[in-house]
Design a protein around this motif. Structure first.
Motif, short mmCIF file in Angstrom:
data_model
loop_
_atom_site.label_atom_id
_atom_site.label_comp_id
_atom_site.label_asym_id
_atom_site.label_seq_id
_atom_site.Cartn_x
_atom_site.Cartn_y
_atom_site.Cartn_z
N ARG A 48 0.39 -1.08 0.62
CA ARG A 48 0.07 -0.25 0.14
C ARG A 48 0.59 1.35 0.02
O ARG A 48 0.52 1.78 -1.08
N PRO A 49 1.46 1.79 1.08
CA PRO A 49 2.57 2.61 0.86
C PRO A 49 3.38 2.69 -0.54
O PRO A 49 3.58 3.82 -0.80
N VAL A 50 4.00 1.57 -0.77
CA VAL A 50 4.50 1.70 -2.05
C VAL A 50 3.90 2.54 -3.13
O VAL A 50 4.11 3.18 -4.27
N LEU A 51 2.35 1.97 -3.92
CA LEU A 51 1.44 2.89 -4.28
C LEU A 51 1.55 3.68 -4.49
O LEU A 51 1.35 4.70 -4.93
N ILE A 52 1.05 4.37 -3.02
CA ILE A 52 1.58 6.08 -2.68
C ILE A 52 2.34 6.93 -3.42
O ILE A 52 2.06 7.61 -3.38
N VAL A 53 3.06 6.20 -2.76
CA VAL A 53 4.53 7.07 -3.05
C VAL A 53 4.90 6.72 -4.40
O VAL A 53 5.09 7.97 -4.84
N LEU A 54 4.53 5.59 -5.44
CA LEU A 54 4.66 5.69 -6.59
C LEU A 54 3.67 6.64 -7.04
O LEU A 54 4.63 6.98 -8.71
N ALA A 55 2.18 6.75 -6.85
CA ALA A 55 1.60 7.41 -7.59
C ALA A 55 2.00 9.59 -7.32
O ALA A 55 1.69 9.96 -7.46
N ILE A 56 2.23 9.52 -6.05
CA ILE A 56 2.78 10.68 -5.84
C ILE A 56 3.67 11.04 -6.46
O ILE A 56 4.25 12.30 -6.84
N PHE A 57 5.06 10.30 -6.53
CA PHE A 57 6.15 10.55 -7.07
C PHE A 57 6.06 10.45 -8.97
O PHE A 57 6.93 11.60 -9.59
N GLY A 58 5.35 9.60 -9.10
CA GLY A 58 5.06 9.70 -10.41
C GLY A 58 4.35 11.50 -11.67
O GLY A 58 4.72 11.91 -12.13
N TRP A 59 2.85 12.07 -10.33
CA TRP A 59 3.22 12.55 -10.83
C TRP A 59 3.35 13.77 -10.34
O TRP A 59 3.36 15.05 -11.33
N LEU A 60 3.88 14.04 -9.64
CA LEU A 60 5.13 15.38 -9.08
C LEU A 60 6.60 15.18 -10.12
O LEU A 60 6.58 16.28 -10.85
N ALA A 61 6.67 13.75 -10.72
CA ALA A 61 7.43 14.25 -12.18
C ALA A 61 7.24 14.92 -13.54
O ALA A 61 7.85 15.53 -14.25
N ILE A 62 6.16 14.14 -13.44
CA ILE A 62 5.32 14.88 -14.40
C ILE A 62 4.66 16.22 -14.53
O ILE A 62 4.85 16.87 -14.92
N SER A 63 4.32 16.67 -13.11
CA SER A 63 4.00 17.95 -12.78
C SER A 63 5.89 19.54 -12.61
O SER A 63 5.74 19.99 -13.31
N SER A 64 6.78 18.17 -12.63
CA SER A 64 7.74 18.99 -13.32
C SER A 64 8.35 19.16 -14.77
O SER A 64 8.70 20.22 -15.03
N VAL A 65 8.11 18.25 -15.55
CA VAL A 65 8.16 18.61 -16.65
C VAL A 65 6.95 19.60 -17.30
O VAL A 65 7.89 20.69 -18.36
N GLY A 66 6.03 19.81 -17.15
CA GLY A 66 5.07 20.41 -17.32
C GLY A 66 4.86 22.42 -16.82
O GLY A 66 4.71 22.40 -18.28
N GLY A 67 5.24 21.59 -15.66
CA GLY A 67 5.65 23.02 -14.84
C GLY A 67 6.38 23.98 -15.58
O GLY A 67 6.05 25.31 -16.24
N GLN A 68 7.67 23.98 -16.38
CA GLN A 68 8.53 23.82 -17.68
C GLN A 68 8.27 25.05 -18.62
O GLN A 68 8.31 26.06 -19.08
N THR A 69 6.69 24.04 -19.19
CA THR A 69 6.49 24.38 -20.23
C THR A 69 4.74 25.65 -20.02
O THR A 69 3.89 25.88 -20.50
N PHE A 70 4.88 25.86 -18.93
CA PHE A 70 3.56 26.40 -18.36
C PHE A 70 3.55 27.87 -18.46
O PHE A 70 2.39 28.80 -19.23
N GLY A 71 4.62 28.42 -18.63
CA GLY A 71 4.16 29.98 -19.46
C GLY A 71 4.28 30.24 -21.12
O GLY A 71 4.95 31.03 -21.33
N LYS A 72 4.74 28.70 -21.51
CA LYS A 72 5.20 28.69 -23.01
C LYS A 72 3.90 28.74 -23.92
O LYS A 72 4.34 28.70 -24.78
N LEU A 73 3.26 27.90 -23.82
CA LEU A 73 1.55 28.09 -24.02
C LEU A 73 1.29 29.29 -24.63
O LEU A 73 1.26 29.74 -25.76
N SER A 74 1.78 30.68 -23.93
CA SER A 74 1.31 31.58 -25.48
C SER A 74 2.31 32.12 -26.15
O SER A 74 2.24 32.54 -27.41
N SER A 75 3.71 30.81 -26.87
CA SER A 75 4.43 31.25 -27.60
C SER A 75 4.49 30.97 -29.13
O SER A 75 4.54 30.12 -30.54
#
Length: 715
Positions: free
Chosen positions: A8-35
């Protein structure tokens, strides 16, 4: 399904860190949509549009595209003031574009030196800056170079200290003001939406912890959506504009919060029956999966119908919105459960200070306001749904007040930017239609007859052929021959009003009608023609998209509810709800805001959002009603479903209405109108349709609501 405790805790950690990884990549394009945005109306029209074909021909006559920047100066009193304007024009041409890495001056980007043109009445002067189109669209960082050219011209004027009023208008000025308005999407719009949602969640949950978990889920879902949409736009799969970006932001925040509210409500309910938070979450997740997935699927399917649009701006909103809904669904069903269970055995702490304690396996939700409302509907169902329907019809009665039609570019802004102020000065002192005329491509043999026919059209002040001189903005020399390309010539028709005025599009319609018989192969283009073609294309889109959206939603409801009668009732109820929202909006837009009109595209988008999102709440209610009807019978099942879902669905409706209302902070009329129509419609749907009309009708009909597959269900 049993999951080993250590996993259970393994799945919880994987879910949270998986989404945080996506967020870290997506966050870099946050201000680029206007371009990767495209906000030019011409870019959205289909290739089959007459103005698009005319533009292709015009490019043969004038191979170098120019972007007109018109700087108009008011309050001219004599030669001294004209000298100040000339000094400004020279200074602006020599000014270095500070953000340009090549260090070019404004003059380096112009097709011709800026010209100072005094008005005939002597009260104003016009400075023309004709920028090379290719240079204008060069990207400097994430912005087109044209944005910086415009700001350099304006800052140069401010530095001159002439004591006169000067405004940048024309295409360059309008685009600059439009980009300035859309610049609030990444910052102001999102902050306002999040702040409003936070306040509502704090009121709903009365917890300092849970609202932030929900908002974190929404923001991470948004970064995932941005990552995908950015790539779609970057690779020219969709033509993204500021409107689509802003609405996508709102959809993701609102939808994620709605799904979270439903899941958390079911989780809280199951915590009363299960001692283990993991078991409670598993049951809540399983029972919430179908309505949440069906809701997301319905909205995404409704949005994807926009792909049938001939306008690329509407086409883009389809996949962009669907991607946002998909991100909201995945985050709400994976990341949020992980965040709620991060405390393990102490996971109930996220509800602090009012932790739901375990009672018994058959514990029932506490009775309250919605039990009394549900009991009232059950007691007098027919009167309830008749009164609810009557109230919707009453609001819909204001529909004739709605002024539907295209609005001009000058009406786009809720504030009064320089481009609009400049246009007013331009119309007062100059022949405003000459700055962006109607362009008519005709066979050379038909030119004389077409020119005669066009000159008779009301609203046309001049018609002349395009020559080498007039193509560069200079008066044609005496006896100068027109430019001929492949046996065609271009006629330039000057309208009495500016091309950005909605009336100019009507004049184009008259021009097309006037030359239809004289020269059937003639093409009428220009900025006003693009506005007319946008209006005509939207009319065609509405005729196609509206019935398809209704059909898609009807099919989804049949599959979900395994019935025909209930889906039909829901669809009819939502159509009536939309009519009521539009009628109420007509009253407010006309009496309170005095808007010049409502574009049909705004109504079309509002329809797609309202019908799809409105069905959401009916899905939440009716999926629970079917579940309860199988155990309790239809009338008791619908009553119980309304009692247990009433609070959470109302909260979800308020959240979604508030997030859409946040669009009103962007000073553009079509976003403000969409904000009001959708917000009002969602509240109408939440308070009247889902709470009274549909439950009352279902209880009144009884088990036949589930027809034709209703044999196992009792009344």
């Amino acid at each position: 399904m049993r999951i080993r405790p250590w996993l259970r805790p393994v799945l919880i950690v994987l879910a949270i860190f998986g989404w945080l990884a996506i967020s870290s990549v997506g966050g870099q394009t946050f201000g680029k949509l206007s371009s990767v945005q495209e906000n030019d109306a011409a870019a959205f029209l289909p290739e089959s549009a007459e103005s698009t074909q005319a533009a292709e021909w015009h490019a043969k006559f004038v191979p170098v595209e120019s972007i007109p920047g018109l700087f108009v100066v008011d309050g001219i009193t004599g030669e001294v003031d004209l000298g100040k304007v000339q000094a400004f024009a020279d200074a602006a041409a020599a000014a270095t574009i500070g953000e340009d890495p090549e260090g070019r001056t404004v003059g380096d980007t112009l097709l011709a030196p800026p010209a100072v043109i005094p008005s005939e009445d002597g009260g104003a002067a016009l400075v023309t800056f004709s920028v090379d189109g290719e240079t204008y669209n060069e990207l400097v960082g994430e912005e087109p170079l044209g944005t910086f050219i415009a700001s350099t011209i304006v800052s140069t004027w401010d530095a001159q200290g002439t004591g006169l009023d000067g405004f940048l208008t024309g295409a360059m000025g309008f685009v600059a003001d439009l980009l300035e308005a859309f610049s609030g999407i990444d910052g102001v719009l999102l902050l306002v939406a999040l702040a409003v949602v936070l306040v509502i969640l704090l009121i709903v949950y009365r917890s300092p912890v849970l609202p932030f978990l929900v908002l974190a889920t929404a923001m991470i879902a948004l970064t995932a959506a941005i990552l995908v949409v950015y790539q779609l736009a970057l690779n020219d799969i969709i033509t993204l504009n500021g409107q689509a970006q802003g609405i996508m932001f709102i959809l993701v925040v609102g939808a994620t919060t709605d799904y979270a509210l439903l899941l958390v409500a079911r989780y809280r309910e199951e915590l009363l029956r299960h001692e283990s938070p993991y078991s409670a979450m598993w049951v809540a997740w399983r029972r919430s999966l179908e309505p949440i997935a069906a809701s997301a699927g319905t909205v995404a399917a409704g949005l994807l119908v926009l792909l049938l649009s001939d306008l690329k701006s509407l086409q883009a909103l389809g996949p962009a919105g669907a991607v946002g809904i998909a991100a909201a669904l995945l985050a709400a069903l994976t990341l949020l459960p992980a965040l709620l269970l991060i405390g393990g055995k102490h996971a109930r702490g996220v509800f602090w200070p009012k932790r739901p304690a375990f009672e018994s396996a058959d514990a029932q939700h506490p009775s309250g306001l919605w039990d009394r409302i549900a009991a009232g509907v059950r007691a007098k169902p027919r009167r309830t749904w008749l009164l609810a329907a009557a109230s919707l019809v009453l609001m819909a009665a204001f529909l004739p007040m709605l002024k539907v039609g295209g609005i001009g570019n000058r009406d786009y802004f809720l504030n009064n930017p320089d481009s609009v102020k400049g246009l007013a000065v331009l119309e007062e002192h100059f022949d405003a239609g000459a700055t962006s005329p109607v362009r008519i491509i005709v066979p050379q043999d038909d030119a004389e007859a077409v020119a005669a026919a066009v000159s008779e059209v009301d609203g046309i002040t001049a018609v002349y052929p395009l020559t080498e001189s007039s193509a560069t903005g200079q008066p044609a020399a005496e006896g100068e021959q027109p430019i001929v390309v492949d046996g065609h010539v271009e006629l330039v028709a000057v309208t009495q009003v500016a091309s950005t005025d909605a009336a100019a599009a009507d004049i184009v319609g008259d021009v097309r009608a006037a030359i239809a018989e004289t020269s059937p192969d003639a093409l009428v283009g220009g900025e006003a023609a693009e506005a007319l073609d946008t209006r005509l294309t939207t009319q065609r889109d509405a005729e196609v998209i509206i019935p398809v959206v209704l059909l898609v939603i009807f099919v989804v409801l049949i599959l979900l509810l395994r019935a025909l009668v209930a889906p039909l009732v829901i669809v009819i109820a939502n159509i009536l709800s939309f009519a009521a929202a539009l009628g109420l909006s007509a009253l407010v837009f006309t009496v309170i805001f005095d808007f010049p009109g409502v574009d049909l595209a705004t109504i079309l988008l509002a329809f797609v959002f309202l019908v799809a999102l409105g069905v959401d709440y009916s899905i939440f209610l009716m999926s629970r009603a079917r579940e309860e009807s199988l155990r309790r019978g239809t009338r008791t099942g619908v009553e119980h479903a309304l009692a247990v879902t009433g609070g959470v669905i109302t909260s979800a409706g308020v959240v979604l209405a508030a997030t859409f209302a946040a669009l009103g902070v962007i000073p553009l009329i079509f976003l403000a109108q969409i904000a009001f129509i959708v917000a009002a419609g969602v509240l109408i749907d939440t308070i009247i349709v889902r709470s009274l009309l549909i439950p009352g009708t279902m209880i009144d009909i009884g088990r036949h609501s589930w027809a034709p597959w209703h044999r196992q269900i009792e009344d």
